[in-house]
Design a protein around this motif. Sequence first.
Motif, PDB file in Angstrom:
ATOM      1  N   SER A   9       2.118   2.699   2.282  1.00  0.00           N
ATOM      2  CA  SER A   9       1.024   2.348   3.198  1.00  0.00           C
ATOM      3  C   SER A   9       1.038   3.320   4.368  1.00  0.00           C
ATOM      4  O   SER A   9       2.103   3.612   4.919  1.00  0.00           O
ATOM      5  CB  SER A   9       1.201   0.919   3.726  1.00  0.00           C
ATOM      6  OG  SER A   9       0.305   0.708   4.796  1.00  0.00           O
ATOM      7  N   LYS A  11       0.372   2.630   7.142  1.00  0.00           N
ATOM      8  CA  LYS A  11       0.756   1.870   8.342  1.00  0.00           C
ATOM      9  C   LYS A  11       2.262   1.762   8.528  1.00  0.00           C
ATOM     10  O   LYS A  11       2.726   1.133   9.484  1.00  0.00           O
ATOM     11  CB  LYS A  11       0.131   0.465   8.263  1.00  0.00           C
ATOM     12  CG  LYS A  11      -1.386   0.482   8.345  1.00  0.00           C
ATOM     13  CD  LYS A  11      -1.919  -0.916   8.579  1.00  0.00           C
ATOM     14  CE  LYS A  11      -2.647  -1.446   7.394  1.00  0.00           C
ATOM     15  NZ  LYS A  11      -2.872  -2.864   7.381  1.00  0.00           N
ATOM     16  N   SER A  15       2.949  -2.206   7.722  1.00  0.00           N
ATOM     17  CA  SER A  15       2.250  -2.503   6.467  1.00  0.00           C
ATOM     18  C   SER A  15       2.397  -3.986   6.122  1.00  0.00           C
ATOM     19  O   SER A  15       3.486  -4.563   6.268  1.00  0.00           O
ATOM     20  CB  SER A  15       2.867  -1.645   5.361  1.00  0.00           C
ATOM     21  OG  SER A  15       2.772  -2.280   4.112  1.00  0.00           O
ATOM     22  N   THR A  17       1.986  -5.017   3.016  1.00  0.00           N
ATOM     23  CA  THR A  17       2.616  -5.013   1.694  1.00  0.00           C
ATOM     24  C   THR A  17       4.137  -4.976   1.783  1.00  0.00           C
ATOM     25  O   THR A  17       4.826  -5.702   1.066  1.00  0.00           O
ATOM     26  CB  THR A  17       2.111  -3.806   0.883  1.00  0.00           C
ATOM     27  OG1 THR A  17       0.710  -3.654   1.103  1.00  0.00           O
ATOM     28  CG2 THR A  17       2.395  -3.970  -0.583  1.00  0.00           C
ATOM     29  N   PRO A  67      -0.884  -0.580  -0.442  1.00  0.00           N
ATOM     30  CA  PRO A  67      -2.127  -1.340  -0.464  1.00  0.00           C
ATOM     31  C   PRO A  67      -3.060  -0.734  -1.506  1.00  0.00           C
ATOM     32  O   PRO A  67      -3.003   0.474  -1.753  1.00  0.00           O
ATOM     33  CB  PRO A  67      -2.701  -1.099   0.944  1.00  0.00           C
ATOM     34  CG  PRO A  67      -2.159   0.244   1.338  1.00  0.00           C
ATOM     35  CD  PRO A  67      -0.840   0.424   0.658  1.00  0.00           C
ATOM     36  N   TYR A  69      -6.289   0.898  -2.403  1.00  0.00           N
ATOM     37  CA  TYR A  69      -7.314   1.626  -1.635  1.00  0.00           C
ATOM     38  C   TYR A  69      -8.372   2.137  -2.605  1.00  0.00           C
ATOM     39  O   TYR A  69      -8.041   2.919  -3.513  1.00  0.00           O
ATOM     40  CB  TYR A  69      -6.683   2.827  -0.909  1.00  0.00           C
ATOM     41  CG  TYR A  69      -6.202   2.570   0.515  1.00  0.00           C
ATOM     42  CD1 TYR A  69      -5.975   1.286   1.003  1.00  0.00           C
ATOM     43  CD2 TYR A  69      -5.967   3.640   1.385  1.00  0.00           C
ATOM     44  CE1 TYR A  69      -5.530   1.077   2.302  1.00  0.00           C
ATOM     45  CE2 TYR A  69      -5.526   3.440   2.686  1.00  0.00           C
ATOM     46  CZ  TYR A  69      -5.306   2.156   3.129  1.00  0.00           C
ATOM     47  OH  TYR A  69      -4.857   1.951   4.409  1.00  0.00           O
ATOM     48  N   THR A  70      -9.605   1.737  -2.379  1.00  0.00           N
ATOM     49  CA  THR A  70     -10.754   2.169  -3.183  1.00  0.00           C
ATOM     50  C   THR A  70     -10.405   2.372  -4.670  1.00  0.00           C
ATOM     51  O   THR A  70     -10.405   3.492  -5.162  1.00  0.00           O
ATOM     52  CB  THR A  70     -11.412   3.457  -2.636  1.00  0.00           C
ATOM     53  OG1 THR A  70     -10.446   4.463  -2.535  1.00  0.00           O
ATOM     54  CG2 THR A  70     -12.043   3.236  -1.292  1.00  0.00           C
ATOM     55  N   PHE A  71     -10.107   1.286  -5.315  1.00  0.00           N
ATOM     56  CA  PHE A  71      -9.866   1.182  -6.762  1.00  0.00           C
ATOM     57  C   PHE A  71      -8.495   1.691  -7.211  1.00  0.00           C
ATOM     58  O   PHE A  71      -8.107   1.473  -8.343  1.00  0.00           O
ATOM     59  CB  PHE A  71     -10.911   1.948  -7.602  1.00  0.00           C
ATOM     60  CG  PHE A  71     -12.299   1.387  -7.554  1.00  0.00           C
ATOM     61  CD1 PHE A  71     -13.073   1.485  -6.420  1.00  0.00           C
ATOM     62  CD2 PHE A  71     -12.832   0.779  -8.667  1.00  0.00           C
ATOM     63  CE1 PHE A  71     -14.360   0.984  -6.387  1.00  0.00           C
ATOM     64  CE2 PHE A  71     -14.120   0.270  -8.650  1.00  0.00           C
ATOM     65  CZ  PHE A  71     -14.883   0.374  -7.501  1.00  0.00           C
ATOM     66  N   THR A 101      -0.649  -5.291  -2.003  1.00  0.00           N
ATOM     67  CA  THR A 101      -1.491  -6.343  -1.430  1.00  0.00           C
ATOM     68  C   THR A 101      -2.903  -5.777  -1.395  1.00  0.00           C
ATOM     69  O   THR A 101      -3.103  -4.563  -1.326  1.00  0.00           O
ATOM     70  CB  THR A 101      -1.071  -6.788  -0.013  1.00  0.00           C
ATOM     71  OG1 THR A 101      -1.150  -5.673   0.856  1.00  0.00           O
ATOM     72  CG2 THR A 101       0.301  -7.414   0.007  1.00  0.00           C
ATOM     73  N   SER A 102      -3.846  -6.687  -1.478  1.00  0.00           N
ATOM     74  CA  SER A 102      -5.251  -6.283  -1.508  1.00  0.00           C
ATOM     75  C   SER A 102      -6.095  -7.542  -1.453  1.00  0.00           C
ATOM     76  O   SER A 102      -5.564  -8.634  -1.239  1.00  0.00           O
ATOM     77  CB  SER A 102      -5.561  -5.528  -2.806  1.00  0.00           C
ATOM     78  OG  SER A 102      -5.518  -6.432  -3.898  1.00  0.00           O
ATOM     79  N   PHE A 105      -9.692  -6.615  -5.292  1.00  0.00           N
ATOM     80  CA  PHE A 105     -10.823  -5.806  -5.722  1.00  0.00           C
ATOM     81  C   PHE A 105     -10.241  -4.584  -6.443  1.00  0.00           C
ATOM     82  O   PHE A 105      -9.656  -3.705  -5.828  1.00  0.00           O
ATOM     83  CB  PHE A 105     -11.662  -5.394  -4.497  1.00  0.00           C
ATOM     84  CG  PHE A 105     -12.797  -4.466  -4.804  1.00  0.00           C
ATOM     85  CD1 PHE A 105     -14.040  -4.960  -5.152  1.00  0.00           C
ATOM     86  CD2 PHE A 105     -12.616  -3.084  -4.734  1.00  0.00           C
ATOM     87  CE1 PHE A 105     -15.086  -4.095  -5.428  1.00  0.00           C
ATOM     88  CE2 PHE A 105     -13.668  -2.225  -5.012  1.00  0.00           C
ATOM     89  CZ  PHE A 105     -14.903  -2.726  -5.350  1.00  0.00           C
ATOM     90  N   CYS A 233      -6.952   8.283   5.151  1.00  0.00           N
ATOM     91  CA  CYS A 233      -7.306   7.082   5.925  1.00  0.00           C
ATOM     92  C   CYS A 233      -6.018   6.404   6.406  1.00  0.00           C
ATOM     93  O   CYS A 233      -5.034   6.315   5.678  1.00  0.00           O
ATOM     94  CB  CYS A 233      -8.107   6.128   5.042  1.00  0.00           C
ATOM     95  SG  CYS A 233      -8.492   4.573   5.861  1.00  0.00           S
ATOM     96  N   ASP A 285     -10.955   7.693   0.181  1.00  0.00           N
ATOM     97  CA  ASP A 285     -10.433   6.736   1.178  1.00  0.00           C
ATOM     98  C   ASP A 285     -11.132   6.890   2.524  1.00  0.00           C
ATOM     99  O   ASP A 285     -11.397   5.891   3.202  1.00  0.00           O
ATOM    100  CB  ASP A 285      -8.923   6.943   1.387  1.00  0.00           C
ATOM    101  CG  ASP A 285      -8.109   6.563   0.168  1.00  0.00           C
ATOM    102  OD1 ASP A 285      -8.704   6.089  -0.815  1.00  0.00           O
ATOM    103  OD2 ASP A 285      -6.880   6.752   0.191  1.00  0.00           O
TER     104      ASP A 285
END
Length: 449
Positions: A9, A11, A15, A17, A67, A69-71, A101-102, A105, A233, A285
């Motif tokens: 992550s 972060k 994070s 996660t 995490p 991220y966009t698929f 974690t998400s 999606f 990102c 991202d």
Amino acid sequence: MKILVLNASPKGKNSTTVQTALYLQALHPEHTFTFLPVGQRIKSYEKDFSPLRSALEEAELVLFCYPVYTFIAPYQLHRLIELIKTDGVDLRGKFASQITTSKHFYDVTAHRYVEKNCFDLGMKVVRGLSADMEDLLSARGQKEARDFFDQLLLCCRQGIFAVPPIYVPKREKQTYLPCLPEREKALKKDVVIVTNCGEEDQNLAGMIADLHAALPCSSRVVNIREFPFDGGCLGCFGCAITGKCVYKDGFDEFLRKTIQTADGFVYAFTISDHYTHSSFKCFDDRQFCNGHRTVTHGTPIAYLISGDYRYEPNLRMIVEGRAEVGGNYLAGVATDEQDTTAQIRALAESLSLAMEKGLSRPANFYGVGGMKIFRDLIYMMQGLMKADHKFYKEHGIYDFPQKQKKRIWQMRLVGALMAIPSVQKKAKGKMTEAMVAPYQKVIEQARSR
Ligand SMILES: Cc1cc2nc3c(=O)[nH]c(=O)nc-3n(C[C@H](O)[C@H](O)[C@H](O)COP(=O)(O)O)c2cc1C
């Protein structure tokens, strides 16, 4: 057991996660957990991979924590996988699993992506944990995390792991040279070809040149490898209210003014590591500055893909899922697997037709399911995700079924009537007839046109 937690992550210690991995560490002092904030350190590993190599060599189990991220995974993890493969560190026989974690999606495509890369590295893959962002805060979520770890430990102890997919011999890649003559540009449309084409991607360059020639309208190429991204990102949600990214590299403006203005989008890349070079993931991202707004809804898209696309079911799902969720008409995918020139010609025709006629198709499960997740998420987070909320209200995306009061009452009435035995008797065999009646009217109208 020596467990290496790769916290991808951006972060770092903040994070969500990684908290699950910390929770498991707290419960299992008998195992050695080493945490590396690889998401934050990716630039330093690009310069010097040796600290990571030593940690990987030491580990018995590598736990990818990231995490969705966009698929897929964040850019930082895509880059890390590239670095691991380039370095050649031997991970064969080590166990690998993952925690994400998400909001669920397309968590499935993210997990498959990591699994496939672990298989490439000869690792023993154990099914991961795909948790909701908030799961660890509930007793159920904590139990599921513990259950996951118990199962993981059992697998490591007893040598139970996923069977790697059947090895598909790499085909001899045919060189593709552009050959199509330039067509007259009579159609007044603008296509943007977004690519991460590098010097080594010669086939892709040829395919782009041919598509440009075959299109009956103007097209321009945007090579995102040339965009001076300050980084991937950060997941900071700084853009949630204003739509402005915290980075000052100008990407959000560039995206809105140079790319999103086009009448048709073509994404062009070469397959690597079961997606493409990480530069494309950075581009994906960073589009988070659009939040969950389907700002290009209705704009057709097409793909030019160099590589063994037919053997990449996960990538095919990502390609289709993205078009579905974005409300973009997928005009087609041309690859360099066979009959490339014919495929490119056909793609140019399909894309032009879609732009000219404004073609659309009903969303399938990928689109309907994905948008329901977004709808519920944004409705709940409307206080923070203000730009998304405004967009969803304006575009009628809040299609909660419980709001359709008239339809619910109609169904209640039908249900109540059908509960009466005499009505039931009369209606026998007539239900389907009644249901199809409105459709027959549509057909009658079409005939009389
Ligand atoms: C750029 C970006 C893309 C995201 N894409 C997805 C996604 O495709 N699917 C999903 O369910 N959640 C998505 N999320 C939400 C994150 O997965 C979620 O917030 C996660 O719990 C964050 O974990 P972390 O704190 O460990 O970074 C995305 C968040 C960001 C910032």
